[in-house]
Design a protein around this motif. Structure first.
Motif, short mmCIF file in Angstrom:
data_model
loop_
_atom_site.label_atom_id
_atom_site.label_comp_id
_atom_site.label_asym_id
_atom_site.label_seq_id
_atom_site.Cartn_x
_atom_site.Cartn_y
_atom_site.Cartn_z
N ILE A 42 0.83 -1.21 0.00
CA ILE A 42 0.00 0.00 0.00
C ILE A 42 0.86 1.26 0.00
O ILE A 42 0.58 2.21 -0.71
N THR A 43 1.92 1.27 0.77
CA THR A 43 2.72 2.48 0.91
C THR A 43 3.74 2.67 -0.20
O THR A 43 4.14 3.79 -0.49
N SER A 45 3.54 0.95 -3.42
CA SER A 45 3.00 0.52 -4.72
C SER A 45 3.72 -0.71 -5.27
O SER A 45 3.83 -0.87 -6.47
N SER A 78 -7.15 4.75 0.53
CA SER A 78 -6.18 5.33 -0.40
C SER A 78 -6.23 4.65 -1.77
O SER A 78 -6.62 3.48 -1.87
N ASN A 80 -3.80 3.52 -3.49
CA ASN A 80 -2.92 2.35 -3.48
C ASN A 80 -3.58 1.16 -2.82
O ASN A 80 -3.40 0.02 -3.26
N LYS A 83 -5.89 -0.28 -5.25
CA LYS A 83 -5.13 -0.96 -6.30
C LYS A 83 -4.66 -2.33 -5.82
O LYS A 83 -4.72 -3.31 -6.56
#
Length: 95
Positions: A42-43, A45, A78, A80, A83
């Motif tokens: 998440i942080t 990518s 977020s 990300n 995603k």
């Protein structure tokens, strides 16, 4: 900076875990700490690990609850995070 963000994310998840662990209708233990394997993806990518995807699918029934928590909302909602969920084949529920 990224390591600092990961550390802060882990601390927030721990604090939430300590304060509140609940069970959903599907008998899933809602525990945001279970999403810690996804923190790096998440942080930064990066591609999520299979453990991340497994935990994300397991915790999917809890995501709306996490998004309502001000301590988790920014991270969970977020781009990300969405995603990562999509990459794992577990899109976010409509909350």
């Amino acid at each position: 900076m990224t390591m600092r963000f990961v550390a802060i994310f882990a601390i927030v998840l721990f604090l939430v875990f300590v304060q509140e662990t609940k069970v959903t209708k599907a008998y899933v233990s809602c525990n945001p700490l279970q999403l810690s394997p996804c923190a790096n993806a998440i942080t930064s990518s990066t591609t999520p690990s299979s453990i991340c995807c497994s935990k994300l699918k397991e915790q999917r029934p809890c995501l709306c609850k996490y998004m309502k928590d001000p301590r988790l909302q920014k991270m969970i909602s977020s781009p990300n995070a969405k995603k990562v969920a999509s990459t794992c084949g577990s899109p976010f529920p409509n909350c």
